[in-house]
Design an enzyme around this catalytic site. Structure first.
Site, mmCIF file in Angstrom:
data_model
loop_
_atom_site.group_PDB
_atom_site.id
_atom_site.type_symbol
_atom_site.label_atom_id
_atom_site.label_comp_id
_atom_site.label_asym_id
_atom_site.label_seq_id
_atom_site.Cartn_x
_atom_site.Cartn_y
_atom_site.Cartn_z
ATOM 1 N N HIS A 255 -71.269 25.274 -39.551
ATOM 2 C CA HIS A 255 -69.891 24.043 -39.019
ATOM 3 C C HIS A 255 -70.821 22.336 -39.126
ATOM 4 O O HIS A 255 -69.906 22.085 -39.464
ATOM 5 C CB HIS A 255 -69.107 24.300 -38.168
ATOM 6 N N GLU B 283 -71.768 21.429 -42.373
ATOM 7 C CA GLU B 283 -70.067 20.791 -43.110
ATOM 8 C C GLU B 283 -69.667 19.727 -42.789
ATOM 9 O O GLU B 283 -69.832 19.032 -43.651
ATOM 10 C CB GLU B 283 -69.289 21.546 -42.715
ATOM 11 N N HIS B 284 -69.823 19.283 -41.500
ATOM 12 C CA HIS B 284 -69.829 17.391 -41.545
ATOM 13 C C HIS B 284 -70.650 17.229 -42.024
ATOM 14 O O HIS B 284 -70.848 15.814 -42.415
ATOM 15 C CB HIS B 284 -70.020 17.496 -39.728
ATOM 16 N N GLU C 35 -66.415 17.241 -30.805
ATOM 17 C CA GLU C 35 -65.067 18.487 -31.079
ATOM 18 C C GLU C 35 -64.829 19.582 -30.357
ATOM 19 O O GLU C 35 -63.647 20.562 -30.446
ATOM 20 C CB GLU C 35 -65.598 18.180 -32.582
#
Lengths: 447, 439
Positions: free
Chosen positions: A71, A74-75, A151
């Site tokens: 993840h 992904e950022h 997040e």
């Protein structure tokens, strides 16, 4: 009052159209020479297109101790490449009137843009660039790590239901990496480095590990030509085998309690380890999909809802959930949110009783017929949403299925009998290892 | 603000902008035999129709002491109608594979439906029963009452809901907007069947209906369908509320909540859609807090990692337009983040925006607009909303020209008029640190 209660339980109640798609000739698939899979879904009603690239990698492929790296990467994919500055990607998409985003799960990481159909070439140019040429600036990695920690704070640490789910998965998958949260464990996230991200990128981001899905106002010939131009030159990589650590024999019956002072509405959740849809073998998953609908579809017509919300008013909400789109074993989940005055122990016993009765009585043939018709109609409704179909194919193909499996699914569902469903139910409830969790309200500490 | 190191990429983007997409939506105005109007986009490629039906008024119409009645009434429309109990009704809907959803909002009760062409008559008859002849059976009332109490209990523990309710209570005086439309535990406990019947009589009123339809239906068929759906509903209802005004007597409220992160809501007076400055404000909002490349996102998230996301929006609620923003941030960084928000808004109010920002926002807004019309359901919803807001039928064709016409002078004028940081209300739910607590 179905939707709001479902939202309250924090459930993603997927419509029937998920896992179900049209069988008409509007879907085409082919491969590029470098091994990239391509799926084209034609919908010429409006001059727009969805462009998605799905990688067959996600949180369940992370190295030990590096939870959250899929993840985090992904950022970081929205930062620099060798020829583009940080932020150029989204800026160019926006300047072309498009929306872009990305998402990560255990089995996949996907990037997408929605844009006018005549901008498809530009989207491919950008996406192909970051598939091969990512560069990471150390300062930006530091800042972005703060973003993913925020997040986690927002989505997980501020949400007792999410923390409860994390503990549930740890027990349900003690060794298998589905037990790791996609966002990552906070202590491990804090240590994720630029080198970790680049190592994951080098290992998994390559055309032969990717699926291109284009849906909208395009023809397969146009997509083939553009894809060959932009993705064709990228070199295939040597990929590790996609084999996850298997769980040893699981305890048959695990239990846990999670208490948090922020819980307003306690509930009990039970997950049974369940098989997923496999290439060429979707029959049991079809039976389980129908079983979930029979037990937990609309409250007023489903077995659990009728027994606990209608015949008695013992529950505020009771449901069952199953999705077979998963590379490895998945979960068949039951949830019961009791009415005021009913304890969680009683709520759990209520579910046991309803299931036992169901196994004895069997399926109401009228309900079965209605559900079969709903599945048929969902085929029609699904055609109204090209983006949804694109997502469905992406999920299926990263979960070990082929295009033909998605297209055969309606027939597999249609061929499933009430006996098939009852056989699947008996096997599940008698033999599958299960985890039962109670989410309860903790008393607030004295100030 | 954004340094473009590589000219070639920027040039490529410019070239590809040469042919902006146009929304090719053909809307037909439809007048039913009984005189109800609707907008239709006819498209026979998939054998179903999507309908969106909106009744102006919404939960604002709750009578004094009956807060939550309209919301509860709306939840009961699918819980039995005519000869059918809740279960019988649900079975009938499923048997037709129709999909109905009933929702209440501050200004609107909204019904959306999808009906297969093969059984549209039967689905229309069922929906008509739900709209005109709901049963409000005692057992259904008690079931839904308990569900709403459960929702209220959860909202009382949800930092986002706490922030919204605190903001509204401080902002809107004694207007209905000030209180939660779901009601309170006490008001819900006291609602009677008669209260629900009154709420139904008041809210579903044909002179206040807006209808959009898209899909496999002709204009004539739609006219008949609408007359059948609305048959028996009253024509007029009670007066709608007056303007709420925005008059908080504080600038900042902090609600203690046990969490590592705070939820922050900020807002000030907004701008109505019929105001000549609406489009400049609309573009200005995009630049400040619209998308991923907006100023707040760039400064708070991209440059400093203070939040996962921050956004702003223009709320065009009927009785008080607002400009609202929201984000979450770790308790330790709330003070720093809020100072930045103040600073950024103050800077825009004083200096306006750059030409580059304006150009980029226009390109995004004009390019993205046609993408909204991406299916029967979304088209029907957009058309119902347009009619409810009093927009002309050619709005879709002209909307991008309104955006294009906005100049940097317009933006500067509107920013001065509207970014009034001294009259901004901020609500923080959490255990924030570093807040400037001066009044």
């Amino acid at each position: 009052m179905r939707r709001i209660i479902a939202a309250l339980a924090g459930l993603a109640l997927l419509p029937l159209s998920t896992g179900y798609a049209q069988t008409s000739g509007d879907v085409t698939n082919f491969n590029l020479d470098n091994g990239m899979d391509v799926v084209v879904i034609e919908d010429h009603r409006s001059p727009a297109v969805v462009h998605m690239v799905w990688y067959r990698t996600g949180a369940a492929d992370e190295p030990n101790g590096k939870s959250g790296i899929a993840h985090f990467l992904e950022h970081l994919m929205f930062k620099e490449t060798e020829t583009r500055s940080s932020g150029d990607f989204s800026r160019i998409v926006e300047e072309n009137g498009g929306d872009d985003n990305a998402f990560t799960s255990w089995d996949y990481t996907a990037y997408f843009q929605r844009v006018a159909a005549d901008r498809l070439a530009l989207m491919m140019e950008l996406e192909a660039d970051r598939m091969a040429n990512l560069r990471l600036n150390p300062d930006e990695v530091e800042t972005e790590r703060s973003v993913i920690l925020e997040e986690r704070a927002q989505r997980t640490d501020s949400n007792p239901g999410a923390l409860f789910n994390e503990e549930f998965r740890q027990l349900a998958y003690p060794s298998h990496p589905y037990g790791i949260p996609i966002i990552g464990w906070r202590t491990e996230m804090e240590t994720l480095s630029r080198e970790d991200a680049l190592a994951f990128y080098e290992t998994y981001y390559a055309p032969n590990n990717a699926i291109l899905v284009v849906a909208g106002d395009v023809t397969p010939e146009e997509v083939r030509t553009l894809a060959q131009t932009h993705y064709g030159p990228l070199a295939a990589a040597e990929l590790p085998a996609r084999a996850r650590v298997e769980d040893a024999a699981l305890p048959q019956d695990q239990r846990f309690e999670f208490a948090d002072e922020r819980v307003a509405q306690p509930y009990v959740m039970r997950g049974y380890r369940a098989p997923e849809r496999d290439h060429g073998a979707q029959e049991e998953a079809a039976a389980l999909s129908l079983l979930a609908e029979i037990l937990g579809g609309a409250p007023s017509t489903s077995v659990l809802g009728r027994a606990l919300q209608f015949d008695t008013q013992r529950s505020v909400f009771a449901t069952a959930y199953y999705s077979g789109l998963s590379l490895d074993d998945t979960q068949f989940t039951l949830i019961n949110m009791p009415s005021a005055g009913v304890t969680l122990a009683e709520a759990e016993a209520d579910v046991d009783e309803v299931i036992a009765e169901f196994l004895e009585r069997g399926i109401d043939p009228n309900q079965f017929e209605r559900i079969k018709f709903l599945y048929e109609a969902s085929d029609i409704y699904a055609r109204d949403n090209a983006s949804g179909l694109a997502r469905l194919y992406g999920m299926a193909l990263t979960s070990g299925l082929e295009v033909e499996d998605v297209q055969n699914w309606p027939d597999v569902i249609a061929a499933t009998t009430m006996d098939d469903v009852m056989d699947a139910a008996r096997a599940l409830f008698a033999d599958a290892p299960r985890v039962t969790g109670h989410l309860t309200q903790a008393q607030a500490a004295e100030n | 603000m954004l340094i473009v190191k590589h000219i070639s990429a920027a040039l490529f983007a410019l070239v590809s902008l040469a042919t902006p997409l146009r929304a090719e939506i053909q809307i037909q105005p439809v007048l039913s035999p009984n005189g109800h109007s609707a907008w239709l986009v006819e498209d026979h490629s998939i054998p179903f129709v999507a309908l969106d039906i909106r009744f102006e008024g919404g939960t604002n119409l709750d009578e004094t002491g009956k807060r939550g009645a309209t919301h509860m009434m709306t939840g009961l429309l699918e819980e039995g109608a005519g000869d059918l109990t809740a279960q019988g009704f649900a079975e009938a809907v499923q048997g037709l594979a129709a999909e109905f959803s009933f929702s209440s909002y501050r200004d609107t009760v909204a019904i959306s439906a999808r009906m297969l062409t093969e059984n549209r008559d039967a689905a229309t008859a069922l929906l008509h029963e739900a709209l005109s002849n709901p049963r409000f059976d005692a057992d259904a009332i008690e079931r839904v009452r308990e569900q709403i109490q459960s929702i209220l209990a959860s909202q009382a523990q949800d930092p986002n809901a706490i922030a919204g309710q605190t903001f509204n209570a401080l902002a809107f005086g004694d207007h209905p907007y000030a209180s939660a439309e779901e009601g309170t535990a006490d008001s819900i406990a006291s609602l009677t069947r008669d209260d629900l019947i009154t709420a139904h009589r008041n809210a579903l009123v044909t002179s206040r209906v807006s209808i959009g339809a898209s899909g496999d239906i002709t204009a004539e068929e739609l006219g008949d369908l609408i007359d059948r759906l609305l048959e028996g509903l009253p024509q007029t209802g009670p007066a709608l509320p007056s303007m709420a005004g925005f008059s908080p007597n504080t600038r900042q409220a902090v609600i203690d909540y046990p969490s590592p992160q705070s939820v922050i809501l900020f807002g000030m007076e907004g701008i109505a859609m019929d105001d000549p400055d609406f489009f400049p404000a609309f573009v200005l909002n995009e630049i400040i807090g619209g998308g991923f490349r907006a100023r707040l996102m760039e400064e708070l998230r991209v440059k400093r990692g203070l939040t996962y996301g921050v956004g702003t929006s223009l709320s065009t609620a009927d009785w008080q337009p607002m400009w609202l923003g929201q984000f979450s941030s770790s308790n330790a960084t709330v003070g720093q983040a809020l100072e930045l928000v103040d600073q950024i808004l103050g800077d825009v109010a004083e200096n306006g925006v750059t030409d580059g920002e304006l150009l980029r926002a226009k390109r995004y807004m004009t390019g993205a607009y046609p993408l909204r019309f991406d299916g029967n359901g979304s088209i029907a919803g957009i058309m119902a909303g347009m009619q409810q807001s009093g927009m002309p039928i050619d709005y879709i064709a002209n909307r991008n020209a309104f955006v294009e016409a906005v100049t940097s002078e317009d933006i500067a004028r509107v920013a001065k008029r509207f970014l009034d940081v001294d009259n901004m209300l901020t609500v923080v739910v959490g255990q924030p640190e570093g807040l400037n607590t001066a009044p």
